[in-house]
Every structure is written in structure tokens, then in C-alpha cells.
Design an enzyme around this catalytic site. Structure first.
Site, PDB file in Angstrom:
ATOM      1  N   GLU A 298     -22.939 -26.721 -45.352  1.00 15.93           N
ATOM      2  CA  GLU A 298     -23.294 -25.523 -46.114  1.00 15.93           C
ATOM      3  C   GLU A 298     -22.055 -24.729 -46.539  1.00 15.93           C
ATOM      4  O   GLU A 298     -21.120 -24.534 -45.753  1.00 15.93           O
ATOM      5  CB  GLU A 298     -24.194 -24.638 -45.247  1.00 15.93           C
ATOM      6  CG  GLU A 298     -24.652 -23.353 -45.918  1.00 15.93           C
ATOM      7  CD  GLU A 298     -25.379 -22.426 -44.963  1.00 15.93           C
ATOM      8  OE1 GLU A 298     -26.086 -21.527 -45.459  1.00 15.93           O
ATOM      9  OE2 GLU A 298     -25.240 -22.586 -43.735  1.00 15.93           O
TER      10      GLU A 298
ATOM     11  N   LYS B 268     -32.153 -21.228 -50.757  1.00 16.54           N
ATOM     12  CA  LYS B 268     -32.493 -20.991 -49.359  1.00 16.54           C
ATOM     13  C   LYS B 268     -33.596 -19.944 -49.231  1.00 16.54           C
ATOM     14  O   LYS B 268     -33.499 -18.841 -49.783  1.00 16.54           O
ATOM     15  CB  LYS B 268     -31.237 -20.550 -48.613  1.00 16.54           C
ATOM     16  CG  LYS B 268     -31.371 -20.400 -47.110  1.00 16.54           C
ATOM     17  CD  LYS B 268     -30.006 -20.133 -46.504  1.00 16.54           C
ATOM     18  CE  LYS B 268     -30.011 -20.009 -45.005  1.00 16.54           C
ATOM     19  NZ  LYS B 268     -28.637 -19.829 -44.453  1.00 16.54           N
TER      20      LYS B 268
ATOM     21  N   CYS C 216     -29.668 -24.538 -43.548  1.00 14.73           N
ATOM     22  CA  CYS C 216     -29.313 -23.818 -42.333  1.00 14.73           C
ATOM     23  C   CYS C 216     -30.499 -23.114 -41.679  1.00 14.73           C
ATOM     24  O   CYS C 216     -31.320 -23.781 -41.064  1.00 14.73           O
ATOM     25  CB  CYS C 216     -28.155 -22.864 -42.612  1.00 14.73           C
ATOM     26  SG  CYS C 216     -27.254 -22.384 -41.102  1.00 14.73           S
TER      27      CYS C 216
END
Length: 300
Positions: free
Chosen positions: A47, A120, A157
Site C-alpha cells: 500500500e 478504500k 489494508c
């Protein structure tokens, strides 16, 4: 003649970042090439690999690190690399979209085609991980991408802690799940080490959905100046590849650069997934409680 089963080789990269974009992108390219040499078809980079994990601090100047999706120089470079090597590369980046900002990943197919974008969805906010200052909540929803080698789901993540995200991608047909990551020590608690918890949660996603899973994390100590003094995170690596029962197939340590590779027979796994019955016996009509925050009131 019987058709050959579909074999795919996946890779997870792991390295320490500097705070220089060109250095980090060159490192990523070097390791992508190394993974290709090992036979990898789909290669996951960690990431926000262009620089330090800047979310340790809330600084307006760090918004300058964001760039628009279209024409993003790192994405373009990875498109050229993917086409040259014939590999799929999910590319994590800090996206600027007019006055909005996202923690995003572009999915580059093996011919260099950009297949689209995932933003995200779950944005953390805690000591050392102050992402809500920088990132709007993603608006793409969970997606799957049909690449040359497999249909893949990619989340980012903090998304990896939510079983709903993994299941959403799996029921759309994802054959492998990928999670680029930046996680390490907790600045507020030297005694908190989440690495085993982090890994086990994703092994559970692999096993519950009967799909392989690839997680790529950074290593190294990064120090960011904040308004309260320096903040320091030691990123613990521990990148890994899990098989469709959650078993660890390949794993890295907490300090070394790594190129992890594993091969999977997607048709064999498909038969196992169908035979196991977890998709046949799902009861979506009973899961409406998942559309609430408190267990009773549906989110509107």
C-alpha cells in the site's frame, strides 16, 4: 481431449520505503521483475509504496503527494511494465479527484490495460494511522476484476479486518483476494503487536470463502514529524500467501525484503469451493442485521 486446469502464480512483494518516489518505484519495479522471473502472473505491491506512510501526522502539505488517477506517472510506468512482462499489477496510490482524495488502487492487466479503480472503503483513525484526515471514504463499492489469469478482488489494508468485504468480493466471483497493506507498531502502545492477529484474520477470510489470499506489507522504521513531536512506526512486514483453506503457503519475516510466490490450480479450487457448500447454504434473507450498526436499525 480434456482441457488443462487453470494454473495461476501469484506474488507478494515486501520492502522498506524511502521518502523518495523515484527510489521506491524503482524498487517496486525491480521486485516485480524478480517475481516475474519466479513465474508470477499476478504481482501485489504494498500500500502507498511511493513514499513514507505519511498518515502518522496531520499535515496539509502532505496533500501535495496526491495525484489524479488519469495520467498518474506511477500507474503509467506500471502499465508499461505489465505489458512488457505480461503480468497483472494492482497499483496503490494516493488519488486526487477534484476536491476529494482517496486511498486507491488501479488494476493493470497483463497487456497494460487499466481495468479500473477501487477506492478504500474503511478508513482508520487512530494514533499513527490518521487516514481520515486525508482520505474520503471510498465510493466504488467492493469490486472484482477479470484479468488475463483470474478474476480477482482487491481491497486495501484496513478493509482486510472486515469479513463483509472479503465475502462481497467472493460472491461476485473473485478467485483470489489481494490486500496491499501498511501496518506496524502502535505509537501509543509499545506492547501492542498485531502481526499474528492481522495474519490470522485474513487466513480466516481465505478459509471462509475458499479462495487464496495475498497480503503485501512494508517493512522498516519510518519517522514523521508531527505537531506533537516525532511519530515513529516500525512496519512489521509478515507478508504472506494463504491457500483456500486458510493455510499459509508462503510467508515473509519482519525485517527482510521479500518476493513470495505460490501457484494455485483455480479449477481444482473452484470444485472444492462448490463442493464445500458454503455458497449453496448461504441465507441472505437472514443477514439483514448486517445492514445495521447497532443490530436493530437499518442504515439508510
Amino acid at each position: 481431449m480434456a482441457e488443462k486446469n487453470r494454473l495461476v502464480t501469484v506474488a507478494a512483494l515486501q520492502f522498506a520505503c524511502t521518502d523518495d518516489v523515484s527510489t521506491n518505484v524503482a524498487t517496486a519495479e525491480r521486485l516485480v521483475r524478480a517475481a516475474h522471473q519466479k513465474g508470477a502472473n499476478i504481482i501485489l505491491i504494498q500500500e502507498l509504496f511511493e513514499g513514507y506512510y505519511f498518515c502518522q501526522a496531520q499535515k496539509e502539505e502532505f496533500f501535495h503527494r496526491a495525484k489524479p488517477y488519469l495520467g498518474h506517472p506511477t500507474i503509467v510506468r506500471m502499465q508499461n511494465l505489465a505489458k512488457e512482462l505480461g503480468v497483472v499489477i494492482p497499483v496503490s496510490f494516493f488519488e486526487e479527484a477534484n476536491n476529494a482524495h482517496y486511498n486507491s488502487v488501479a488494476i493493470i492487466d497483463a497487456d497494460g490495460t487499466d481495468l479500473g479503480l477501487y477506492r478504500k472503503s474503511h478508513i482508520p483513525d487512530g494514533p499513527g494511522y490518521q487516514e481520515k484526515f486525508y482520505f474520503n471514504p471510498g465510493d466504488t463499492g467492493f469490486k472484482v476484476f477479470q484479468t488475463k489469469y483470474a478474476k480477482i478482488g482487491v481491497a486495501i489494508c484496513w478493509d482486510q479486518w472486515f469479513p463483509e468485504a472479503a465475502r462481497a468480493m467472493a460472491i461476485q466471483g473473485a478467485e483470489v483476494l489481494f490486500y496491499p497493506t501498511a501496518i506496524g507498531s502502535e505509537p501509543q502502545d509499545d506492547g501492542l503487536d498485531s502481526r499474528d492477529h492481522w495474519r490470522r484474520v485474513m487466513q480466516g477470510h481465505a478459509g471462509a470463502n475458499v479462495v487464496p489470499l495475498v497480503a503485501s506489507n512494508r517493512i522498516g522504521k519510518e519517522i514523521i514529524e508531527t505537531e506533537h513531536g516525532n511519530s515513529e512506526i516500525t512496519f512489521y512486514g509478515y507478508s504472506f500467501i494463504a491457500g483456500p483453506t486458510g493455510e499459509l503457503v508462503a510467508a515473509a519475516g519482519d525485517k527482510e525484503e521479500a518476493v513470495l510466490v505460490a501457484q494455485f490450480d483455480l479449477d481444482k479450487i473452484k470444485s472444492k469451493r462448490h463442493g464445500w457448500g458454503v455458497y449453496r447454504d448461504r441465507r441472505p434473507d437472514l443477514y439483514k442485521v448486517l445492514l445495521t450498526l447497532d443490530g436493530s436499525n437499518p442504515v439508510k
